[in-house]
Scaffold this motif. Structure first.
Motif, PDB file in Angstrom:
ATOM      1  N   TYR A  60      34.365  16.028   8.788  1.00 40.98           N
ATOM      2  CA  TYR A  60      34.782  16.835   9.948  1.00 40.98           C
ATOM      3  C   TYR A  60      35.087  18.263   9.507  1.00 40.98           C
ATOM      4  N   SER A  61      35.897  18.394   8.459  1.00 40.79           N
ATOM      5  CA  SER A  61      36.278  19.730   7.976  1.00 40.79           C
ATOM      6  C   SER A  61      35.086  20.469   7.384  1.00 40.79           C
ATOM      7  N   ILE A  62      34.189  19.723   6.716  1.00 38.98           N
ATOM      8  CA  ILE A  62      32.994  20.363   6.158  1.00 38.98           C
ATOM      9  C   ILE A  62      32.126  20.918   7.288  1.00 38.98           C
ATOM     10  N   GLY A  63      31.927  20.114   8.338  1.00 37.05           N
ATOM     11  CA  GLY A  63      31.145  20.578   9.483  1.00 37.05           C
ATOM     12  C   GLY A  63      31.761  21.804  10.130  1.00 37.05           C
ATOM     13  N   VAL A  66      31.288  24.988   7.931  1.00 35.06           N
ATOM     14  CA  VAL A  66      29.932  25.545   8.019  1.00 35.06           C
ATOM     15  C   VAL A  66      29.712  26.251   9.357  1.00 35.06           C
ATOM     16  N   ALA A  67      30.190  25.625  10.439  1.00 37.27           N
ATOM     17  CA  ALA A  67      29.874  26.120  11.788  1.00 37.27           C
ATOM     18  C   ALA A  67      30.693  27.341  12.195  1.00 37.27           C
ATOM     19  N   SER A  68      31.917  27.454  11.730  1.00 41.15           N
ATOM     20  CA  SER A  68      32.824  28.507  12.229  1.00 41.15           C
ATOM     21  C   SER A  68      32.258  29.918  12.093  1.00 41.15           C
ATOM     22  N   VAL A 119      30.773  16.233  14.956  1.00 35.84           N
ATOM     23  CA  VAL A 119      31.990  16.511  15.730  1.00 35.84           C
ATOM     24  C   VAL A 119      32.714  17.714  15.120  1.00 35.84           C
ATOM     25  N   GLY A 120      32.797  17.745  13.784  1.00 34.53           N
ATOM     26  CA  GLY A 120      33.403  18.888  13.102  1.00 34.53           C
ATOM     27  C   GLY A 120      32.619  20.168  13.326  1.00 34.53           C
ATOM     28  N   PHE A 121      31.276  20.051  13.317  1.00 37.58           N
ATOM     29  CA  PHE A 121      30.423  21.224  13.563  1.00 37.58           C
ATOM     30  C   PHE A 121      30.704  21.788  14.946  1.00 37.58           C
ATOM     31  N   GLY A 436      35.808  33.340  12.234  1.00 39.25           N
ATOM     32  CA  GLY A 436      35.037  32.256  11.636  1.00 39.25           C
ATOM     33  C   GLY A 436      35.390  32.046  10.180  1.00 39.25           C
ATOM     34  N   TRP A 437      35.544  33.147   9.439  1.00 43.13           N
ATOM     35  CA  TRP A 437      35.910  33.023   8.023  1.00 43.13           C
ATOM     36  C   TRP A 437      37.328  32.471   7.868  1.00 43.13           C
TER      37      TRP A 437
END
Length: 499
Positions: A60-63, A66-68, A119-121, A436-437
């Motif tokens: 979830y956190s990885i997605g 990447v997406a933020s 879901v994380g993405f 995002g960062w």
């Protein structure tokens, strides 16, 4: 610049409330299945082990990490409705995928991993939400709006497990719809409920959400994201460069804040099982209650900090929050002389590390045999395979509960102040990528925190683990002191308004 009309004001705040809802649903999407992932994973794929569970939780956190930045970049150049709708639609599709991971005949665990990562993405829209709120509020409104945003996020984390608990009434078998190949049970009902909420969110974004922007003084401005409007160089109030030293410093501070809280969440269950001889069931139940209380405490803190910041300013409150977190972890250091109870099963099975002195074995074995009934099936206490259990004093329950209260106070303060200061430093410039960062740095902290603490705690014990955390917080306090004078609003920095 034009004075804001009453209609613009009402529409602007309706849109902000839609962003609050989006933030709430994003956190519900994470927490609504967190308690049931492990039993569901075991049911659909017996080949999955505990280490794979760790990957599913981290996905979830990885997605999101990447997406933020991607959604943030998108929101800088296009109407924000686009990334908001697309990200929410991804979350809805991912939840539906999660409900069907039992259907394939093999590799089910990988389908679950993919579903949670998506879901994380979709939750990468947090960056879009925060950047919109930053651009749609004046300086005087922003602390309150950011606090409300964080409160909605916290309430989502609290209510997610509550929803999950309600759905357990359906049971493991539930109802099967053969036509749709759908099993509606305690594992799938929560994600389908989450998907329904996502669809409602998309409808509200189309029906109510509008692009709005005001400058730091609250004057109505044209938005770069509005369809059909030309970007007018953001008028003269945007002239000047963002202080990138302050931006980097706040990213580091935010990483530390989420890192130490992720450590705290991760360590709660193993620490209480080792120190207080709690069973797995007791540890999950009692720590669930404690985390729920901390969540309620956090919501109260979010409300209080809005009023307090008007008197003291955000920087001083961030400083105070970090000090409270430092005290919270300092209290967790083992200080007494009493050792924790040692698990008896490893001693009986002779699975003792070579570091354990032979002369200690008989007294420990005999003492523990008197402490536990012969029919005790689950070993409790500090496992002798962790050699530090034999020489590290226990952390008393009063220490643990005091630390819970302090960290539950300090963390939300630091969280809100970091976002508020960050948005004010960026000023009227598009904030999507920057937000995002910041979101990505927080996601990275949630990934690395559990890995760090599991390794240090298992091999070296609580004294080393909590000492290192205290050291990290002290370094972050020093960093805050160094950049303290630079953490000021963009408009204040360029002399366009008074602090």
């Amino acid at each position: 610049d034009v004075a804001e009309t009453q209609d613009h004001y009402k529409s602007r705040w309706r849109s902000i409330w839609i962003m609050y809802l989006t933030m709430f649903l994003s956190s519900v999407g994470f927490s609504i299945v967190i308690m049931s992932v492990w039993p569901y994973l075991q049911k659909i794929d017996p080949t999955a082990d505990a280490s794979f569970l760790g990957w599913i939780i981290a996905s979830y956190s990885i997605g999101q990490m990447v997406a933020s930045p991607l959604f943030g970049l998108w929101s800088n150049h296009r109407p924000r409705r686009e990334p908001l709708v697309v990200s929410t639609a991804i979350s809805v599709a991912a939840n539906c995928l999660y409900a069907y991971v039992h259907v394939p005949h093999s590799h089910n665990k990988y389908y679950m991993l993919t579903a949670r990562a998506l879901v994380g993405f979709g939750a990468g829209n947090v960056a879009v939400v925060r950047s919109y709120i930053a651009g749609a509020t004046s300086l005087t409104e922003r602390t309150s709006a950011m606090a409300n945003t964080s409160a909605c996020q916290a309430v989502g984390f609290i209510l997610g497990p509550v929803f999950q608990t309600c759905f357990t009434l359906i049971g493991e078998e539930g109802v099967t719809w053969k036509l749709l190949c759908l099993q509606l049970n305690m594992y799938t009902a929560p994600v389908l409920f989450g998907a329904l909420l996502g669809v409602i969110n998309i409808i509200l974004i189309f029906a109510i959400f509008r692009e709005h922007r005001v400058d730091d003084m609250g004057r109505q401005c044209k938005s770069i994201n509005s369809e059909g409007e030309e970007y007018d160089a953001l008028h003269q109030d945007t002239e000047g460069n963002v202080d990138h030293v302050a931006v980097v410093a706040l990213n580091i501070l935010f990483f530390v804040i989420l890192f130490v809280f992720a450590v705290f969440e991760t360590i709660a269950t193993p620490l209480t099982m080792d120190m207080y001889s709690w069973t797995r069931k007791q540890a999950v139940f009692y720590n669930g209650i404690i985390l729920s209380v901390i969540g309620i405490e956090s919501v109260i803190v979010f409300m209080v900090v809005k009023m307090l910041s008007k008197k003291t300013g955000e920087r001083a409150i961030l400083h105070g929050g970090l000090l409270i977190v430092l005290i919270g972890f300092f209290i967790l250091l083992p200080w007494g002389k009493k050792l924790p109870n040692i698990q008896w099963q490893e001693i009986k099975n002779n699975s003792i590390p070579s570091t354990v002195p032979t002369e200690m074995l008989m007294p420990l074995w005999s003492w523990q045999e008197m402490q536990l009934p012969s029919n005790h099936t689950e070993p409790v206490g500090c496992p002798v395979t962790q050699s530090w259990c034999l020489n590290t004093p226990m952390v008393y329950l009063a220490q643990y509960l005091s630390s819970d209260v302090l960290i539950g106070l300090g963390y939300p303060v630091c969280n809100v102040m970091s976002y508020t200061l960050y948005s004010k430093i960026l000023g009227p410039k598009p904030q999507g990528v920057y937000m995002g960062w910041l979101t990505a740095s927080g996601s990275g902290a949630r990934i690395l925190g559990p890995v760090f603490v599991s390794q240090i705690y298992t091999h070296l014990g609580p004294r080393w683990a909590f000492s290192l955390i205290c050291g990290v917080v002290v370094v972050s306090l020093l960093l805050l002191e160094i950049v303290y004078k630079r953490l000021i609003a963009f408009s204040v920095r360029y002399g366009r308004m008074q602090e």
